[in-house]
Write an enzyme that holds these catalytic residues in place. Structure first.
Site, PDB file in Angstrom:
ATOM      1  CB  CYS A  72       0.725   1.947  -2.856  1.00 11.80           C
ATOM      2  SG  CYS A  72       0.273   2.939  -1.429  1.00 11.80           S
ATOM      3  CB  CYS A  88      -2.801   2.272  -2.132  1.00 11.28           C
ATOM      4  SG  CYS A  88      -1.728   3.699  -2.360  1.00 11.28           S
TER       5      CYS A  88
END
Length: 105
Positions: free
Chosen positions: A30, A33
């Site tokens: 991600c 993230c």
């Protein structure tokens, strides 16, 4: 430094914590993230002793993410007294995250 949370230690580290806990739900693949990770570390260092900060990899710990209905990452969950007080979904700048949390300073 943020602690590594797992399905196995979540109860003890988060739900039974004496101080509020900010949980970063994330995954290695991600990109947002990964962009958020340094901010989470800064918050962990800035508020050491006031809040606990932990990171939970949703791919390695599916039970906790399912339990809290996580459908999008990054998601930040802020726990007080074992209950979710605030949920922040998606990348946010540090000041936005800190301003939205009720951290006793």
């Amino acid at each position: 430094m943020a602690i590594e949370l797992t399905d196995q230690n979540f109860q003890k580290e988060v739900l039974e914590s004496e101080i509020p806990v900010l949980v970063d739900l994330w995954a290695e693949w991600c990109a947002p993230c990964l962009m958020l990770a340094p901010i989470i570390e800064e918050i962990s260092n800035d508020y050491k002793g006031k809040i606990k900060v932990g990171k939970l990899d949703v791919d390695k710990n599916p039970n906790t993410s399912v339990q809290y209905g996580i459908r999008s990452i990054p998601t930040l969950l802020y726990f007080k007294n074992g209950k979710v007080e605030k949920q922040i979904v998606g990348y946010q700048p540090k000041n936005s995250i800190v301003d939205s949390l009720d951290i006793d300073t």
